[in-house]
Scaffold this active site. Structure first.
Site, PDB file in Angstrom:
ATOM      1  CD  GLU B 259      -2.820  -1.201  -0.130  1.00 18.36           C
ATOM      2  OE1 GLU B 259      -3.099  -0.137  -0.705  1.00 18.36           O
ATOM      3  OE2 GLU B 259      -3.159  -2.325  -0.570  1.00 18.36           O
ATOM      4  CD  GLU B 288      -1.458  -4.353  -7.984  1.00 18.26           C
ATOM      5  OE1 GLU B 288      -2.181  -3.410  -7.585  1.00 18.26           O
ATOM      6  OE2 GLU B 288      -1.308  -5.408  -7.333  1.00 18.26           O
TER       7      GLU B 288
END
Lengths: 496, 496
Positions: B259, B288
């Site tokens: 994250e 991502e």
């Protein structure tokens, strides 16, 4: 064609959804937001507030309010409120709304500089301008007896300056001799109040206490913010905050009890009316009646402090191990002369409010100029509490309210306190003496009574009508005065 | 008359403010909201989303986008994005948008029941309906080679099914033999992974680690939510969450690193473009790429695990005292056959994604019926990983994505992983070997490189163009395959 009331309900739900978003943005700003998020947050709130204003003042909404009176399912109390609010929202010209918003921004900004510098002259020109605009606003909104009525009406709908002045006169004239007597007898601040109390433990204690007082954590939260507050975000979501200060245990404990009073009111408004205009608090004074009742009549009672102390001792054995129930009860009711309203004790607090109400009304009657405020403040402070501010910082600049144009707000603090004493008397009359159960920390019967007599009605009645309904007669300052006389006679039996 | 671009910018700011409110409502729902607040929250989000859609599809906005092309100050990249998005938003008929929203609601609701019952038949009719509507939506949006292109384009703008299929084929055909070899050699899950690690300490560790990785806490927060995620609320406000599980230390640590990769990307987009369409991530795959690069290339490297272990030992001396750097490095790279994507290791993860991509494309080519999904899933799982699900629950029902209509989303996980390996190679080529600094937990040079090569551009270029720009040539799966081969050769040098 769909029924006007049905259409109106749909629009009200949408407005409430905007309201939920704005309230969450504000709660988060105070309790969660990282420091650098400020400017973007302020803009997002302004955008949604503007959008809400546009939705609410849409002429189609006005038509629906008008037509819904003929709908068979409409709620008359809600329509009364909507008529009143739509009327107000459309009476003030858009340019004036914007001018006030700008003047508030400037004045608030100036206040944040003026207060630490203790220099009223920084705020003065901004406040002049804002006051002039607020007078214009009052005239646009309309008033009967005097201009200040229009301001008061924004926070305490239906209440007049004359009514407040009459209650306040009764209260202040009764309070002043009592305060004099008590202050002549009271000793120094108890030593244990100067100890240090770990913030984490204070929070743990506050959360435990809030739960004991039947705040529903399935439908709410408790967090930390610089200034304690309570806010309903939406159905099933009421949030309160507190502020643990290592040097002041009692402040966070009593802030938690105070905010729980607000929060229990919000959690007590029936969920099936939450989307209607009646589904909220009746006024700021009514809201404060709940917080003050829990904070003072319950929280500072001999019975309840007797319940609190052993629990606090478990959490803070070192600092509180030797404290007796009598010490503790005296400490939470310790009275002292102070220049600052927000740290004032229960007995002197309302003198601070009385002073502000008097200055506000004189400003709006053009009997007092902004330039003369610091001097008038100092004289009034001397008159009420026998103290003079050291400067503007601990005098006329101490509160934010005027810098954001919130004239008419202060009196609701004392109105709520007046209600709270009257309500508690009525509750005891019906339920019997509550000391035994408060001594065990049991407040369920009192809460049920408040639910049934106050919370359940939301804003179905105007606050003063609801208050009269609750006590079964006119509201006066006498219950509050009587309660304070009894309490301090008990504390200083030889002297008061 | 005001310039069209200036007017357009004002509308974009307003749209961003609505977006901030919606994102805060969502973040709060996952991280803060009390349980009973759910229904009101869902309604508030729906209301603001509807309002945003109305603002965005306003024909006046379309005119402004068109006219702004002639404005001297306009940003061409932003206008390109706006043209594209306005076009898409207005191509799908309102009735279809509503029908999809309803079908999603029904399918998601059915999925929440079907999954714990491990019974696909509960979801099947809802998924049938949703799939049919998504095909309609794809046709309304338009496509050139095949329908699935339109879905992919929503998450990875400009990317085609053909391009993905080609990269995936290269990757999967290289991965399968490597996985087979590694699995034949890998031992049991290391014993210390079965210890218990206090959740509070895990959170404390994660917050420390996130700060070490240069996440700016003045402009963000870290909290707990059931599923870790990252969200930008507004300028200066990026929030990430993690989920400490007492039985799984590595999960929360690596979720935090993952994250943080997302969050550093959001914090790296220049504040002066945040209100423009270019002021955000280029695609989900690009997002991502950042999370995977930090999680895998950095976080699971021998160098960085050598930095992490002593820090973890300080926090958990009892559980980790005896663990050697080699043990630890092997543990964070432990490979096993698993039925569940979200707990899969770095090596097998992309096989799970490949399987989903293949099934999705077959569904949209009408080569596979919804009723045949469970069987097709089982066969594909057997083919890819040599495992068959025990039932629908740990098979076709394990992910939420399809039940909310998010077809085309899965491939972005692997696209991002492909980008991440290619980017890391490019960074090392320019910066030199990073092992020494990663071994000291120093990641500033790498972050600066990512800021300058990826973050600073926001969405100025389409993701695949940006990726090519970063690596200086076409993107292939080879860097990822090479990285995995090297890593697992190092780990199992005698066998791979």
């Amino acid at each position: 064609m769909t029924d006007a009331w049905t259409n109106l309900e749909q629009r009200l739900r949408e407005l409430n959804d905007y309201g939920s978003a704005i309230k969450l943005l504000e709660w988060d700003q105070a309790a969660m937001m990282p420091p650098e998020g400020g400017p973007a947050r302020a803009r997002a709130i302004a955008t949604l507030e503007q959008a809400t204003h546009t939705l609410f003042t849409d002429p189609e909404l006005g038509d629906l309010i008008h037509e819904a009176g003929d709908s068979p399912n409409s709620d008359p109390a809600s329509l009364r409120i909507l008529n009143r609010e739509y009327d107000k929202a459309t009476r003030v010209p858009g340019e004036l709304v914007r001018a006030i918003a700008e003047a508030r921004g400037g004045a608030y900004q100036a206040w944040t500089q003026a207060r630490p510098s203790s220099d009223f002259s920084i705020l003065e020109p901004h406040l002049e301008k804002l006051l002039a605009l607020k007078k214009e606003e009052a005239d646009a909104l309309g008033w009967k007896d005097e201009r200040y009525d229009a301001l008061l009406d924004q926070y305490e709908p239906g209440m007049t300056t004359k009514e407040v002045a009459s209650m306040f006169e009764e209260l202040m004239s009764g309070l002043k001799p009592l305060v004099e007597k008590v202050l002549s007898k009271v000793g120094d601040r108890p030593a244990f109040l100067h100890e240090t109390f770990e913030r984490d433990k204070q929070m743990e204690f506050c959360k435990w206490l809030v739960k004991e007082l039947n705040f529903n954590f399935e439908e709410g939260r408790v967090d930390i913010s610089p200034h304690p507050f309570t806010i309903q975000i939406g159905a099933g979501d009421v949030r309160q905050t507190t502020r643990p200060d290592a040097d002041d245990l009692l402040m966070s404990v009593y802030a938690a009890v105070h905010e729980t009073g607000h929060a229990l009111y919000e959690q007590g408004i029936p969920v099936d009316i939450l989307d209607l205009p009646i589904g909220r608090h009746a006024s700021l004074g009514m809201h404060e009646s709940q917080s003050r009742l829990w904070e003072n009549q319950v929280g500072r009672s001999r019975a309840f402090t007797g319940f609190l102390l052993p629990q606090l001792k478990e959490m803070f054995p070192e600092q509180l191990g030797m404290i007796t129930p009598e010490d503790f009860y005296r400490s939470v009711n310790h009275v002292e002369r102070t220049l600052i309203r927000v740290t004032a004790d229960e007995l002197t607090y309302n003198l601070h409010v009385g002073l502000r109400f008097e200055l506000e009304t004189r400003l709006f009657r053009d009997e007092l100029a902004v330039a003369d405020l610091p001097g008038a403040w100092s004289d009034a402070m001397d008159d009420q509490l026998g103290l003079r501010p050291n400067g503007d910082g601990d005098g006329v600049l101490q509160d934010m309210h005027w810098s954001i144009g919130a004239f008419g707000y202060f009196p609701t603090y004392t109105l709520g306190t007046i209600y709270s004493a009257a309500f508690f008397d009525a509750a005891v009359k019906e339920l019997g003496n509550l000391d035994e159960e408060l001594g065990r920390g049991k407040t369920e019967r009192l809460l049920e009574w408040l639910r049934a007599n106050v919370h359940v009605h939301g804003y179905r009645y105007e606050a003063k009508d609801l208050a009269q309904k609750v006590v079964g007669g006119p509201i006066t300052a006498e219950p509050l005065l009587g309660y304070l006389r009894d309490k301090y006679t008990g504390l200083y039996s030889d002297s008061v």
